[in-house]
Each structure stands twice: as C-alpha cells, then as structure tokens.
Motif scaffolding. Structure first.
Motif, PDB file in Angstrom:
ATOM      1  N   ASP A 104      91.736 -11.308  52.538  1.00  0.00           N
ATOM      2  CA  ASP A 104      92.370 -11.658  53.924  1.00  0.00           C
ATOM      3  C   ASP A 104      93.682 -10.637  53.652  1.00  0.00           C
ATOM      4  O   ASP A 104      93.866  -9.756  53.007  1.00  0.00           O
ATOM      5  N   ARG A 105      94.408 -10.745  54.804  1.00  0.00           N
ATOM      6  CA  ARG A 105      95.608  -9.534  54.997  1.00  0.00           C
ATOM      7  C   ARG A 105      96.417  -9.429  53.706  1.00  0.00           C
ATOM      8  O   ARG A 105      96.779  -8.307  53.434  1.00  0.00           O
ATOM      9  N   ASN A 106      96.834 -10.651  52.843  1.00  0.00           N
ATOM     10  CA  ASN A 106      97.654 -10.319  51.646  1.00  0.00           C
ATOM     11  C   ASN A 106      97.022 -10.869  50.625  1.00  0.00           C
ATOM     12  O   ASN A 106      97.860 -11.193  49.508  1.00  0.00           O
ATOM     13  N   VAL A 107      95.754 -11.099  50.551  1.00  0.00           N
ATOM     14  CA  VAL A 107      95.016 -11.619  49.457  1.00  0.00           C
ATOM     15  C   VAL A 107      93.774 -10.552  49.009  1.00  0.00           C
ATOM     16  O   VAL A 107      92.910 -10.423  49.955  1.00  0.00           O
ATOM     17  N   SER A 108      93.630 -10.294  48.055  1.00  0.00           N
ATOM     18  CA  SER A 108      92.755  -9.251  47.485  1.00  0.00           C
ATOM     19  C   SER A 108      92.191  -9.633  45.988  1.00  0.00           C
ATOM     20  O   SER A 108      92.961 -10.028  45.072  1.00  0.00           O
ATOM     21  N   VAL A 109      90.846  -9.491  45.689  1.00  0.00           N
ATOM     22  CA  VAL A 109      90.448  -9.381  44.400  1.00  0.00           C
ATOM     23  C   VAL A 109      90.658  -7.990  43.640  1.00  0.00           C
ATOM     24  O   VAL A 109      90.326  -7.105  44.387  1.00  0.00           O
ATOM     25  N   ARG A 110      91.232  -8.023  42.712  1.00  0.00           N
ATOM     26  CA  ARG A 110      91.408  -6.688  41.907  1.00  0.00           C
ATOM     27  C   ARG A 110      90.743  -6.761  40.562  1.00  0.00           C
ATOM     28  O   ARG A 110      90.615  -7.692  39.815  1.00  0.00           O
ATOM     29  N   MET A 111      90.101  -5.275  40.271  1.00  0.00           N
ATOM     30  CA  MET A 111      89.608  -5.070  39.033  1.00  0.00           C
ATOM     31  C   MET A 111      90.271  -3.786  38.426  1.00  0.00           C
ATOM     32  O   MET A 111      90.369  -2.966  39.154  1.00  0.00           O
ATOM     33  N   THR A 112      90.040  -3.768  37.015  1.00  0.00           N
ATOM     34  CA  THR A 112      90.336  -2.372  36.465  1.00  0.00           C
ATOM     35  C   THR A 112      89.266  -2.106  35.613  1.00  0.00           C
ATOM     36  O   THR A 112      88.833  -2.967  34.941  1.00  0.00           O
ATOM     37  N   PHE A 113      88.813  -0.976  35.569  1.00  0.00           N
ATOM     38  CA  PHE A 113      87.853  -0.421  34.479  1.00  0.00           C
ATOM     39  C   PHE A 113      88.365   0.648  33.659  1.00  0.00           C
ATOM     40  O   PHE A 113      89.149   1.403  34.286  1.00  0.00           O
ATOM     41  N   LYS A 114      87.887   0.731  32.466  1.00  0.00           N
ATOM     42  CA  LYS A 114      88.115   1.703  31.673  1.00  0.00           C
ATOM     43  C   LYS A 114      87.217   2.231  30.853  1.00  0.00           C
ATOM     44  O   LYS A 114      86.517   1.333  30.172  1.00  0.00           O
ATOM     45  N   TYR A 115      87.390   3.273  30.136  1.00  0.00           N
ATOM     46  CA  TYR A 115      86.644   3.980  29.112  1.00  0.00           C
ATOM     47  C   TYR A 115      87.287   4.134  27.655  1.00  0.00           C
ATOM     48  O   TYR A 115      88.322   4.542  27.640  1.00  0.00           O
ATOM     49  N   ASN A 116      86.796   3.311  26.751  1.00  0.00           N
ATOM     50  CA  ASN A 116      87.194   3.568  25.390  1.00  0.00           C
ATOM     51  C   ASN A 116      86.304   4.407  24.711  1.00  0.00           C
ATOM     52  O   ASN A 116      85.253   4.155  24.103  1.00  0.00           O
ATOM     53  N   SER A 117      86.973   5.776  24.313  1.00  0.00           N
ATOM     54  CA  SER A 117      86.423   6.789  23.697  1.00  0.00           C
ATOM     55  C   SER A 117      85.795   6.490  22.440  1.00  0.00           C
ATOM     56  O   SER A 117      85.018   6.963  21.743  1.00  0.00           O
ATOM     57  N   LYS A 118      86.749   5.950  21.704  1.00  0.00           N
ATOM     58  CA  LYS A 118      86.429   5.244  20.287  1.00  0.00           C
ATOM     59  C   LYS A 118      85.222   4.514  20.074  1.00  0.00           C
ATOM     60  O   LYS A 118      84.452   4.641  18.941  1.00  0.00           O
ATOM     61  N   LYS A 119      85.384   3.407  20.889  1.00  0.00           N
ATOM     62  CA  LYS A 119      84.337   2.316  20.623  1.00  0.00           C
ATOM     63  C   LYS A 119      82.952   2.754  21.780  1.00  0.00           C
ATOM     64  O   LYS A 119      81.891   2.071  21.690  1.00  0.00           O
ATOM     65  N   ARG A 120      83.063   3.763  22.301  1.00  0.00           N
ATOM     66  CA  ARG A 120      82.009   4.320  23.376  1.00  0.00           C
ATOM     67  C   ARG A 120      81.631   3.145  24.496  1.00  0.00           C
ATOM     68  O   ARG A 120      80.481   2.662  24.367  1.00  0.00           O
ATOM     69  N   VAL A 121      82.591   2.327  24.960  1.00  0.00           N
ATOM     70  CA  VAL A 121      82.381   1.347  25.772  1.00  0.00           C
ATOM     71  C   VAL A 121      83.110   1.464  26.996  1.00  0.00           C
ATOM     72  O   VAL A 121      84.403   1.928  27.032  1.00  0.00           O
ATOM     73  N   PHE A 122      82.503   1.388  28.174  1.00  0.00           N
ATOM     74  CA  PHE A 122      83.132   1.398  29.481  1.00  0.00           C
ATOM     75  C   PHE A 122      83.274  -0.216  29.953  1.00  0.00           C
ATOM     76  O   PHE A 122      82.194  -0.883  29.938  1.00  0.00           O
ATOM     77  N   PHE A 123      84.605  -0.637  29.785  1.00  0.00           N
ATOM     78  CA  PHE A 123      84.654  -1.979  29.947  1.00  0.00           C
ATOM     79  C   PHE A 123      85.603  -2.301  31.369  1.00  0.00           C
ATOM     80  O   PHE A 123      86.207  -1.799  31.589  1.00  0.00           O
ATOM     81  N   GLN A 124      85.332  -3.657  31.567  1.00  0.00           N
ATOM     82  CA  GLN A 124      86.019  -4.307  32.795  1.00  0.00           C
ATOM     83  C   GLN A 124      87.397  -4.708  32.072  1.00  0.00           C
ATOM     84  O   GLN A 124      87.502  -5.935  31.282  1.00  0.00           O
ATOM     85  N   LYS A 125      88.641  -4.160  32.299  1.00  0.00           N
ATOM     86  CA  LYS A 125      89.852  -4.655  31.609  1.00  0.00           C
ATOM     87  C   LYS A 125      90.412  -5.734  32.207  1.00  0.00           C
ATOM     88  O   LYS A 125      90.651  -6.828  31.500  1.00  0.00           O
TER      89      LYS A 125
END
Length: 197
Positions: A104-125
C-alpha cells in the motif's frame, strides 16, 4: 639451445599469468566470493568477471576513498512495486541486500539478506512489515499481512524469489558461468525462521 631459451623466456609470462588466474579462480569457493571479487578484487577481476554493479544494471562509479556504497538494482531486474538495493563494503564480503515490496502507499514488506563469510551462509537476516513508520514482526506481522491477502506461503515464495532469482540468479545470468543454484560451491542459503515454520 638459444631457440629453446627464447621459447622458455617467451612462454614464462604466459604461464605465470595462467597460474595466477587459476589460483584466483580456484580460491573463489562460492558465488558470493565471486560477486565480492568482481568489485573489490585486483586488476585480474576485469579479465575474469563483469563488475557486479554492471550485472545489476547500475553504472555507478565506486570512488576509491569510499568505504561503502549503496546501489539499487535496475527496474529491468526488479520493478513495479518492488525495490532491491545492495550496500557494498570495500575489503569485506559482509554486504547487505535490502528488499521492499509495497503493499500500500505507506505499507511494505521488508527483507534483508546478508552473507556470513565465516560460516559460508547467505541468509535472510530480517523479514518484517513496515507500516506507519513502525516495524511489525512475528505473529502480528503475519496477521497484518493477511489483511492484504498474503500469508506465510506467499512470504516464503517471495523470499526465495529475492534470494534465488533476483540476487543470485542475476549473478548467474550476467556474471558467473561457474556456479548456479544447483552448484553453490561451499555456500548454503538459509531463510528466516518466521517463514520456515
């Protein structure tokens, strides 16, 4: 004897270049390492890959004195009611990908993804609803999401689309010929617990 010596002297730089290229190629164990190298690596990166910023349809210039930079993905990749951008850090692979889906105009779904180089995981934070300048998480988020005709299954499908199609898929199409969703090297993808229940 002199002819052999001339051939060896002529071939030495080519062999050294080949071994150097092979060493770098073999050291990049997954697509995220390739992505970071394509922006942060040395001169060899231009021989091996198209710069990551070009693969996402952005021709912004990363100045040498900037420690980080934020680049949006082009509308040809992510458009309409969706936005995706990446915050890249120099000398680090801990980049952050921000995604927004406007409900909607003032409503949104937000997501962040990050890569953890030590664990070798691309994850949805993170995954949450942003409404009226507030972050709504957990079960309240799912209840509010339902008022827009969306549920946990939609959230899971959208999360996979962002990670596998927009972020990694764009790199596989435009940058890497070595890795794919079936071959992620030594990397795993992990999604937020909220969508995995």
């Amino acid at each position: 004897m002199k002819k052999h010596l001339k051939k060896i002297l002529w071939l030495t730089p080519i062999l050294l270049f080949g071994f150097y290229w092979l060493g770098i190629y073999l050291s990049l164990k997954n697509p995220m390492e390739e992505i970071v190298y394509s922006e942060n690596g040395g001169m060899m990166r231009y021989v091996m890959f198209k710069p990551f910023t070009e693969t996402i349809g952005n021709d912004g210039i990363w100045k040498e004195d900037e420690e980080f930079q934020i680049y949006p993905y082009s509308e040809e990749i992510v458009g309409g009611q969706e936005d995706l951008s990446v915050m890249m850090f120099r000398d680090s692979s801990e980049w952050v990908y921000w995604y927004k889906y406007r409900l909607d105009r003032n409503v949104s779904v937000r997501m962040t993804f990050k890569y953890n180089s030590k664990k070798r995981v691309f994850f949805q934070k993170e995954v949450y609803l942003y409404a009226d300048e507030k972050e709504i998480e957990g079960s309240e988020f799912l209840q509010k999401l339902a008022t827009y005709g969306k549920d946990r299954a939609w959230l899971k499908k959208q999360s996979k689309k962002v990670a596998e199609q927009y972020i990694l898929g764009t790199w596989f199409r435009n940058g890497s010929s070595r890795y794919s969703l079936k071959n992620l090297g030594d990397m795993k993808i992990e999604y937020n617990k909220l969508i995995e229940k």
